[in-house]
Design a protein around this motif. Structure first.
Motif, PDB file in Angstrom:
ATOM      1  N   GLU A 125       0.812  -1.207   0.000  1.00 35.04           N
ATOM      2  CA  GLU A 125       0.000   0.000   0.000  1.00 35.04           C
ATOM      3  C   GLU A 125       0.843   1.253   0.000  1.00 35.04           C
ATOM      4  OE1 GLU A 125      -2.344   1.474  -0.827  1.00 35.04           O
ATOM      5  OE2 GLU A 125      -3.786   2.096   0.686  1.00 35.04           O
ATOM      6  N   GLY A 126       0.583   2.120  -0.991  1.00 38.69           N
ATOM      7  CA  GLY A 126       1.252   3.409  -1.035  1.00 38.69           C
ATOM      8  C   GLY A 126       0.368   4.515  -0.504  1.00 38.69           C
ATOM      9  N   GLY A 127      -0.890   4.162  -0.196  1.00 38.44           N
ATOM     10  CA  GLY A 127      -1.826   5.152   0.331  1.00 38.44           C
ATOM     11  C   GLY A 127      -1.845   5.135   1.857  1.00 38.44           C
ATOM     12  N   ILE A 128      -3.003   5.359   2.420  1.00 38.32           N
ATOM     13  CA  ILE A 128      -3.136   5.457   3.876  1.00 38.32           C
ATOM     14  C   ILE A 128      -3.559   4.101   4.421  1.00 38.32           C
ATOM     15  CG2 ILE A 128      -4.238   6.705   5.769  1.00 38.32           C
ATOM     16  CD1 ILE A 128      -4.839   8.948   3.753  1.00 38.32           C
ATOM     17  N   ARG A 129      -2.632   3.415   5.090  1.00 41.95           N
ATOM     18  CA  ARG A 129      -2.875   2.041   5.535  1.00 41.95           C
ATOM     19  C   ARG A 129      -4.077   1.941   6.463  1.00 41.95           C
ATOM     20  NH1 ARG A 129      -1.942  -0.862  10.113  1.00 41.95           N
ATOM     21  NH2 ARG A 129      -1.367  -3.079   9.874  1.00 41.95           N
TER      22      ARG A 129
END
Length: 387
Positions: free
Chosen positions: A307-311
């Protein structure tokens, strides 16, 4: 061992060792054996780790004509499954991807799922003169995959939809008497020659044409190429079933809804862009916004979970969907290759939410979907990593 058996052993060792002064066999090759050895030499002759004295001297270089000839040779001398492996190794070891942008090269290759993944990764750089040939290659693979999987998928899911649609408290006119009698045979009273129907089984509501909503949410990072191919084919198969409303969403750091292209999986595949970053949270936010019947919805996330977003937001979305009644399925891969590299911490966090993440083969996928539709435990394979 007789002379014939001894010579055959030497021949095989010579093919394995690749010739040169140090192979020790003293065996020379001729005819088909020599041609096969030449094809192997061209690909595997130069590489890191080969001991001194065992260097094969040939190579493919970067010449399109020589590569095209080599592709023809390996298709002549090796079975299709071996040809596909050799092609993959040639692309990986010798950097021949750019040659696939030439139509004559595409016409010479043995098409398979992995080649399609490579072509999709080159899509943005592909000249117009190559695109039609590339689409033809991709279409052949898609049709082969669909032929292999479509009939069983439709049959398996139709059965699951029928079972999930039955009602336990039907009105008199909705009772399925055949299934009701079979379900209550244990209550047969011989003295009255009758069955006591303790449990009534009803027909599904025929007026409700769409029984389930399915959302396929596909990570299009480079490592997921085979999964994107299979998911696109399954998406088209599901979309062909009137009782399932199917949505297909692909994502990297952006989210693209390809649902309106589901009638042609080739269009879907050329609408993807393999190799970007990853924002699972953003993709799930979009999928969540499209859900109107949570208790009748199955969301399938296909991702290696990097995940490169908000975990934390990603996990909250999964928890919220499950709490609303959505059946959430997390697949680390949809391919024949087993589990790829994946984020173990995120897989463990999903498992803690009751959504174990596991690798799924195309042959198992219909059973996984049937279980999700019927809201029963998923058939997680023993090899799956889901903790």
């Amino acid at each position: 061992m007789n002379d014939t058996g001894h010579d055959e052993r030497l021949r095989r060792w010579r093919m394995v060792l690749g010739g040169g002064e140090a192979d020790g066999t003293g065996c020379s090759l001729a005819g088909t054996d020599a041609a096969m050895d030449g094809a192997l030499t061209a690909l595997y002759g130069r590489g890191p780790g080969r001991p001194a004295g065992r260097e094969r001297s040939a190579g493919l270089g970067a010449s399109a004509p020589s590569v095209a000839r080599w592709l023809g040779d390996i298709r002549t001398y090796f079975p299709s499954s071996v040809v596909q492996v050799m092609q993959r190794d040639a692309i990986d070891r010798l950097g021949l991807s750019t040659l696939l942008l030439e139509p004559e090269m595409l016409e010479a290759v043995e098409a398979d799922v992995h080649l399609v993944g490579t072509l999709l990764s080159l899509n943005a750089a592909m000249p117009d003169t190559t695109k039609e040939t590339a689409r033809a290659v991709v279409r052949k693979v898609v049709e082969d995959v669909e032929k292999r999987l479509a009939t069983r998928t439709r049959a398996t899911l139709t059965g699951a939809l029928d079972r999930s649609a039955r009602v336990s408290r039907p009105r008199h006119r909705d009772i399925d008497w055949d299934r009701t009698i079979r379900a209550n045979l244990k209550n047969y009273l011989p003295e009255y020659r009758t069955v006591v129907p303790e449990r009534l089984v009803g027909h599904g509501r025929a007026a409700q044409s769409v029984k389930k909503d399915v959302v396929l949410c596909i990570d299009q990072s480079g490592s997921m190429a085979a999964s994107v191919v299979y998911a696109s084919v399954f998406g088209a198969v599901l979309a062909s079933m009137r009782s399932i409303a199917t949505r297909l969403v692909v994502f990297d750091t952006a989210v693209v809804d390809l649902t309106d292209q589901l009638d042609d999986p080739v269009d879907v595949l050329f609408g993807t862009q393999l190799g970007g970053g990853t924002d699972i949270n953003r993709a799930l936010a979009y999928c969540q916004s499209q859900i109107t019947r949570p208790t009748e919805t199955v969301v399938v996330l296909i991702s290696d979970l990097y995940e490169g977003g908000i975990r934390d937001e990603m996990l909250k979305r999964v928890a919220a969907m499950k709490a609303s009644g959505v059946q959430f399925v997390a697949l680390l891969a949809l391919s024949d290759e087993g589990a790829p590299a994946y984020d173990r911490e995120h897989a463990a966090a999903l498992a803690a939410l009751g959504a174990p993440a596991f690798a799924c083969t195309p042959d198992l996928f219909p059973d996984v979907m049937a279980a999700a539709i019927e809201k029963r435990p998923l058939p997680i394979p023993d090899m799956a990593t889901h903790q």
